[in-house]
Scaffold this active site. Structure first.
Site, PDB file in Angstrom:
ATOM      1  N   ASP A 170       0.842  -1.195   0.000  1.00  0.00           N
ATOM      2  CA  ASP A 170       0.000   0.000   0.000  1.00  0.00           C
ATOM      3  C   ASP A 170       0.882   1.252   0.000  1.00  0.00           C
ATOM      4  O   ASP A 170       1.814   1.345   0.820  1.00  0.00           O
ATOM      5  CB  ASP A 170      -0.872  -0.047   1.274  1.00  0.00           C
ATOM      6  N   THR A 174      -4.900  14.221 -13.325  1.00  0.00           N
ATOM      7  CA  THR A 174      -5.962  14.195 -14.330  1.00  0.00           C
ATOM      8  C   THR A 174      -6.456  15.603 -14.681  1.00  0.00           C
ATOM      9  O   THR A 174      -6.382  16.522 -13.847  1.00  0.00           O
ATOM     10  CB  THR A 174      -7.145  13.368 -13.777  1.00  0.00           C
ATOM     11  N   ASP A 175      -7.010  15.727 -15.879  1.00  0.00           N
ATOM     12  CA  ASP A 175      -7.614  17.020 -16.273  1.00  0.00           C
ATOM     13  C   ASP A 175      -8.873  17.333 -15.463  1.00  0.00           C
ATOM     14  O   ASP A 175      -9.344  18.472 -15.443  1.00  0.00           O
ATOM     15  CB  ASP A 175      -7.927  17.034 -17.781  1.00  0.00           C
ATOM     16  N   GLU A 176      -9.411  16.308 -14.785  1.00  0.00           N
ATOM     17  CA  GLU A 176     -10.667  16.527 -14.049  1.00  0.00           C
ATOM     18  C   GLU A 176     -10.511  17.482 -12.877  1.00  0.00           C
ATOM     19  O   GLU A 176     -11.516  17.950 -12.330  1.00  0.00           O
ATOM     20  CB  GLU A 176     -11.212  15.198 -13.525  1.00  0.00           C
ATOM     21  N   TYR A 235     -13.729  11.754  -6.489  1.00  0.00           N
ATOM     22  CA  TYR A 235     -12.488  11.331  -7.158  1.00  0.00           C
ATOM     23  C   TYR A 235     -11.661  12.546  -7.590  1.00  0.00           C
ATOM     24  O   TYR A 235     -10.481  12.671  -7.232  1.00  0.00           O
ATOM     25  CB  TYR A 235     -12.803  10.455  -8.387  1.00  0.00           C
ATOM     26  N   SER A 236     -12.287  13.451  -8.352  1.00  0.00           N
ATOM     27  CA  SER A 236     -11.476  14.555  -8.881  1.00  0.00           C
ATOM     28  C   SER A 236     -11.050  15.513  -7.769  1.00  0.00           C
ATOM     29  O   SER A 236      -9.959  16.099  -7.842  1.00  0.00           O
ATOM     30  CB  SER A 236     -12.179  15.279 -10.026  1.00  0.00           C
ATOM     31  N   LYS A 238      -7.970  13.972  -6.264  1.00  0.00           N
ATOM     32  CA  LYS A 238      -6.801  14.173  -7.133  1.00  0.00           C
ATOM     33  C   LYS A 238      -6.343  15.635  -7.065  1.00  0.00           C
ATOM     34  O   LYS A 238      -5.139  15.914  -7.034  1.00  0.00           O
ATOM     35  CB  LYS A 238      -7.128  13.791  -8.587  1.00  0.00           C
ATOM     36  N   ASN A 247      -8.666  11.764 -20.931  1.00  0.00           N
ATOM     37  CA  ASN A 247      -9.137  10.363 -20.896  1.00  0.00           C
ATOM     38  C   ASN A 247      -8.277   9.435 -21.742  1.00  0.00           C
ATOM     39  O   ASN A 247      -8.138   9.644 -22.953  1.00  0.00           O
ATOM     40  CB  ASN A 247     -10.564  10.283 -21.442  1.00  0.00           C
ATOM     41  N   ILE A 285     -15.283   2.917 -22.453  1.00  0.00           N
ATOM     42  CA  ILE A 285     -15.031   2.195 -23.712  1.00  0.00           C
ATOM     43  C   ILE A 285     -14.992   0.677 -23.487  1.00  0.00           C
ATOM     44  O   ILE A 285     -15.736  -0.066 -24.144  1.00  0.00           O
ATOM     45  CB  ILE A 285     -13.774   2.752 -24.435  1.00  0.00           C
TER      46      ILE A 285
HETATM   47  P1  NAD Z   1      -6.492   1.996 -12.465  1.00  0.00           P
HETATM   48  O1  NAD Z   1      -7.636   2.073 -11.518  1.00  0.00           O
HETATM   49  O2  NAD Z   1      -6.577   1.144 -13.664  1.00  0.00           O
HETATM   50  O3  NAD Z   1      -5.176   1.516 -11.666  1.00  0.00           O
HETATM   51  C1  NAD Z   1      -4.860   1.971 -10.395  1.00  0.00           C
HETATM   52  C2  NAD Z   1      -3.765   1.079  -9.827  1.00  0.00           C
HETATM   53  O4  NAD Z   1      -3.405   1.587  -8.530  1.00  0.00           O
HETATM   54  C3  NAD Z   1      -4.198  -0.385  -9.621  1.00  0.00           C
HETATM   55  O5  NAD Z   1      -3.182  -1.247 -10.066  1.00  0.00           O
HETATM   56  C4  NAD Z   1      -4.388  -0.501  -8.118  1.00  0.00           C
HETATM   57  O6  NAD Z   1      -4.164  -1.794  -7.623  1.00  0.00           O
HETATM   58  C5  NAD Z   1      -3.350   0.490  -7.614  1.00  0.00           C
HETATM   59  N1  NAD Z   1      -3.671   1.011  -6.264  1.00  0.00           N
HETATM   60  C6  NAD Z   1      -4.858   1.520  -5.841  1.00  0.00           C
HETATM   61  N2  NAD Z   1      -4.760   1.872  -4.536  1.00  0.00           N
HETATM   62  C7  NAD Z   1      -3.488   1.595  -4.150  1.00  0.00           C
HETATM   63  C8  NAD Z   1      -2.780   1.747  -2.930  1.00  0.00           C
HETATM   64  N3  NAD Z   1      -3.363   2.258  -1.837  1.00  0.00           N
HETATM   65  N4  NAD Z   1      -1.487   1.371  -2.886  1.00  0.00           N
HETATM   66  C9  NAD Z   1      -0.880   0.850  -3.973  1.00  0.00           C
HETATM   67  N5  NAD Z   1      -1.508   0.662  -5.152  1.00  0.00           N
HETATM   68  C10 NAD Z   1      -2.788   1.038  -5.244  1.00  0.00           C
HETATM   69  O7  NAD Z   1      -6.164   3.499 -12.817  1.00  0.00           O
HETATM   70  P2  NAD Z   1      -5.636   4.134 -14.191  1.00  0.00           P
HETATM   71  O8  NAD Z   1      -6.784   4.447 -15.045  1.00  0.00           O
HETATM   72  O9  NAD Z   1      -4.525   3.301 -14.702  1.00  0.00           O
HETATM   73  O10 NAD Z   1      -5.060   5.533 -13.641  1.00  0.00           O
HETATM   74  C11 NAD Z   1      -3.738   5.604 -13.140  1.00  0.00           C
HETATM   75  C12 NAD Z   1      -3.450   7.038 -12.736  1.00  0.00           C
HETATM   76  O11 NAD Z   1      -3.612   7.899 -13.836  1.00  0.00           O
HETATM   77  C13 NAD Z   1      -4.377   7.571 -11.630  1.00  0.00           C
HETATM   78  O12 NAD Z   1      -3.608   8.376 -10.763  1.00  0.00           O
HETATM   79  C14 NAD Z   1      -5.385   8.410 -12.394  1.00  0.00           C
HETATM   80  O13 NAD Z   1      -5.891   9.454 -11.576  1.00  0.00           O
HETATM   81  C15 NAD Z   1      -4.520   8.948 -13.508  1.00  0.00           C
HETATM   82  N6  NAD Z   1      -5.238   9.294 -14.749  1.00  0.00           N
HETATM   83  C16 NAD Z   1      -6.064   8.403 -15.336  1.00  0.00           C
HETATM   84  C17 NAD Z   1      -6.685   8.721 -16.553  1.00  0.00           C
HETATM   85  C18 NAD Z   1      -7.607   7.740 -17.263  1.00  0.00           C
HETATM   86  O14 NAD Z   1      -8.165   8.091 -18.282  1.00  0.00           O
HETATM   87  N7  NAD Z   1      -7.769   6.512 -16.800  1.00  0.00           N
HETATM   88  C19 NAD Z   1      -6.444   9.975 -17.129  1.00  0.00           C
HETATM   89  C20 NAD Z   1      -5.600  10.879 -16.473  1.00  0.00           C
HETATM   90  C21 NAD Z   1      -4.989  10.523 -15.290  1.00  0.00           C
HETATM   91  O1  DAU Z   2     -10.297  12.800 -17.787  1.00  0.00           O
HETATM   92  C1  DAU Z   2      -9.475  11.872 -17.152  1.00  0.00           C
HETATM   93  C2  DAU Z   2     -10.317  10.883 -16.377  1.00  0.00           C
HETATM   94  O2  DAU Z   2     -10.926  10.024 -17.326  1.00  0.00           O
HETATM   95  C3  DAU Z   2      -9.505  10.090 -15.362  1.00  0.00           C
HETATM   96  O3  DAU Z   2      -9.038  10.951 -14.366  1.00  0.00           O
HETATM   97  C4  DAU Z   2     -10.338   8.980 -14.719  1.00  0.00           C
HETATM   98  O4  DAU Z   2      -9.516   8.168 -13.895  1.00  0.00           O
HETATM   99  C5  DAU Z   2     -10.944   8.139 -15.824  1.00  0.00           C
HETATM  100  O5  DAU Z   2     -11.796   7.147 -15.254  1.00  0.00           O
HETATM  101  C6  DAU Z   2     -11.732   9.008 -16.797  1.00  0.00           C
HETATM  102  O6  DAU Z   2     -12.883   9.592 -16.123  1.00  0.00           O
HETATM  103  P1  DAU Z   2     -14.325   9.650 -16.826  1.00  0.00           P
HETATM  104  O7  DAU Z   2     -15.326   9.759 -15.754  1.00  0.00           O
HETATM  105  O8  DAU Z   2     -14.326  10.656 -17.922  1.00  0.00           O
HETATM  106  O9  DAU Z   2     -14.301   8.181 -17.515  1.00  0.00           O
HETATM  107  P2  DAU Z   2     -15.415   7.038 -17.646  1.00  0.00           P
HETATM  108  O10 DAU Z   2     -14.811   5.972 -18.490  1.00  0.00           O
HETATM  109  O11 DAU Z   2     -15.976   6.636 -16.349  1.00  0.00           O
HETATM  110  O12 DAU Z   2     -16.580   7.752 -18.469  1.00  0.00           O
HETATM  111  C7  DAU Z   2     -16.313   8.408 -19.707  1.00  0.00           C
HETATM  112  C8  DAU Z   2     -17.606   9.104 -20.144  1.00  0.00           C
HETATM  113  O13 DAU Z   2     -18.583   8.103 -20.484  1.00  0.00           O
HETATM  114  C9  DAU Z   2     -18.250   9.929 -19.062  1.00  0.00           C
HETATM  115  O14 DAU Z   2     -18.837  11.077 -19.656  1.00  0.00           O
HETATM  116  C10 DAU Z   2     -19.350   9.036 -18.474  1.00  0.00           C
HETATM  117  C11 DAU Z   2     -19.769   8.229 -19.683  1.00  0.00           C
HETATM  118  N1  DAU Z   2     -20.235   6.827 -19.432  1.00  0.00           N
HETATM  119  C12 DAU Z   2     -19.480   6.041 -18.627  1.00  0.00           C
HETATM  120  C13 DAU Z   2     -19.837   4.723 -18.417  1.00  0.00           C
HETATM  121  C14 DAU Z   2     -19.012   3.815 -17.523  1.00  0.00           C
HETATM  122  C15 DAU Z   2     -21.383   6.354 -20.070  1.00  0.00           C
HETATM  123  O15 DAU Z   2     -22.062   7.074 -20.810  1.00  0.00           O
HETATM  124  N2  DAU Z   2     -21.719   5.039 -19.869  1.00  0.00           N
HETATM  125  C16 DAU Z   2     -21.009   4.203 -19.077  1.00  0.00           C
HETATM  126  O16 DAU Z   2     -21.375   3.018 -18.945  1.00  0.00           O
END
Ligand code: NAD
Ligand code: DAU
Length: 342
Positions: free
Chosen positions: A59, A122-124, A158-159, A162, A187, A199
């Site tokens: 952790d 994140t941009d959020e 969440y946001s 962050k 995203n 997606i």
């Molecule tokens: P994800 O949820 O797929 O992966 C998160 C990982 O962190 C997992 O492997 C999980 O086991 C690990 N984790 C969670 N809590 C933990 C803890 N307490 N200690 C150690 N490990 C832990 O997330 P992701 O989509 O790969 O995002 C990774 C990073 O990128 C995040 O910081 C997220 O905010 C950022 N980010 C994501 C997106 C996106 O579109 N997914 C966009 C911009 C930024």
């Molecule tokens: O912008 C960066 C962020 O993008 C990251 O910080 C987050 O970790 C990542 O999860 C993502 O956040 P979003 O909330 O934008 O992603 P999500 O995939 O959950 O949803 C994308 C868009 O699709 C959002 O407008 C919600 C919509 N959605 C989502 C789901 C799961 C649907 O319409 N249907 C769905 O079933």
């Protein structure tokens, strides 16, 4: 940089970065620190050589463990987080613990050991933007995309967590001289993304005979970037970024959700309207858009995987061929969504 720690390196984006480093930087050894929550998966690191990568299951909020690992490294690249907005609306507590307390724990270890830190955000954190159609300059004028000067205005637990973690990093730079940078990315999409996300949820729904689910009217816009491009950007910032700076990462990939969903359906041989409208997300951000000029002009980065149609086809292909990776979890994920009418 010879030894780096990648937190969250068994998740979607973190594991992509680990593969990127192993493939492109043969002199770097990676320690992945990952708690293997529901979102982490050892399989994401399968096939990587043991003399290049070790996985420590733990952790990021475990101070003694973090301190022991950080003592022996040149840099920490911090991806670990609770990352899903919908989960944060159901139960914010793990988001506060991991994203705030966990980041604090890493910052303290890096401060004590004088270790370089890169924070993946994140941009959020900036909240959302009006739709382009509602803007006089159609979305490209000053203030119509996020820059590193946009005020923080997060919408969800969440946001907000962050955003708080970003502010901790900034304070550690200013008050303690921590050698840190921050990136805020839009995203991501690509293989290995958890099936709770938009997606992969829709692709795996179609593969499971379930209708895809669109929140609200589907006008919400996300600025899609292939996760391979996120990885190259983070490496660029880690190695060339200016300490104390924030860089926004994006690839000019704005698309509304309805368009993306219709594209997935057509690509998978379905009718474009073969989906269900479901409950909207409370507080649902309308539009994200990144201005990545600073990263491109100051550090010379540019995205390579900019053909969204190709990237989406490859992603569909990956989920189709890797059903063992996601099938066991599918029902539980859908049951959770069904409880809230989504
Ligand atoms: P994800 O949820 O797929 O992966 C998160 C990982 O962190 C997992 O492997 C999980 O086991 C690990 N984790 C969670 N809590 C933990 C803890 N307490 N200690 C150690 N490990 C832990 O997330 P992701 O989509 O790969 O995002 C990774 C990073 O990128 C995040 O910081 C997220 O905010 C950022 N980010 C994501 C997106 C996106 O579109 N997914 C966009 C911009 C930024
Ligand atoms: O912008 C960066 C962020 O993008 C990251 O910080 C987050 O970790 C990542 O999860 C993502 O956040 P979003 O909330 O934008 O992603 P999500 O995939 O959950 O949803 C994308 C868009 O699709 C959002 O407008 C919600 C919509 N959605 C989502 C789901 C799961 C649907 O319409 N249907 C769905 O079933």
């Amino acid at each position: 940089m010879k030894k780096i720690i990648v937190t969250g390196g068994a998740g979607f984006i973190g594991s992509n970065f680990v593969h990127y480093v192993v493939n492109n930087h043969p002199d770097v050894f990676v320690t992945v620190l990952d708690k293997l929550t529901y979102a982490g998966n050892r399989e994401n690191l399968a096939g990587l050589p043991a003399d290049r990568v070790q996985l420590v299951v733990g952790d990021i909020a475990d101070g003694p463990l973090v301190n022991e690992l950080v003592q022996d490294c040149d840099a920490v690249v911090h991806y670990a987080a609770e990352s899903h907005n919908d989960n944060s609306l159901k139960d914010p507590s793990p988001f506060i613990q991991t994203n705030l307390v966990g980041t604090f724990t890493l910052l303290e270890a890096c401060r004590k050991n004088n270790v370089r830190f890169h924070h993946v955000s994140t941009d959020e954190v900036y909240g959302d933007l009006p739709l382009r159609e509602d803007l006089p300059g159609h979305g490209d004028g000053p203030g119509e995309k996020f820059t590193d000067h946009t005020p923080y205005n997060p919408s969800s637990p969440y946001s907000a967590s962050k955003a708080g973690s970003d502010l901790l990093v900034r304070a550690w730079v200013r008050s303690f001289g921590l050698q840190a940078t921050i990136s805020n990315c839009s995203n991501n999409y690509g293989p290995y993304q958890h099936i709770e996300k938009f997606i992969p949820r829709q692709i795996t729904n179609i593969l499971s005979g379930i209708k895809p689910k669109l929140y609200g009217d589907g006008k919400n816009v996300r600025d899609w970037i292939h996760t391979n491009d996120h990885s190259s950007a983070v490496w660029t910032i880690l190695t060339k970024g200016k300490i104390g700076e924030t860089y926004l990462i994006g690839a000019d990939g704005e698309k509304d959700n309805k368009t993306v969903l219709e594209q997935i359906l057509v690509e998978m041989g379905q009718k474009p309207d073969a989906y269900d409208h479901v409950n909207d997300r409370p507080g649902h951000d309308l539009r994200y858009a990144i201005d990545s000029t600073k990263l491109r002009e100051e550090l010379g980065w540019k995205p390579e995987y900019t053909d969204f149609n190709e990237g989406l086809k490859d992603t569909i292909d990956w989920y189709t061929k890797h059903q063992d990776w996601w099938k066991a979890e599918k029902q539980a994920v859908e049951n959770k969504y069904a409880q809230v009418g989504q």
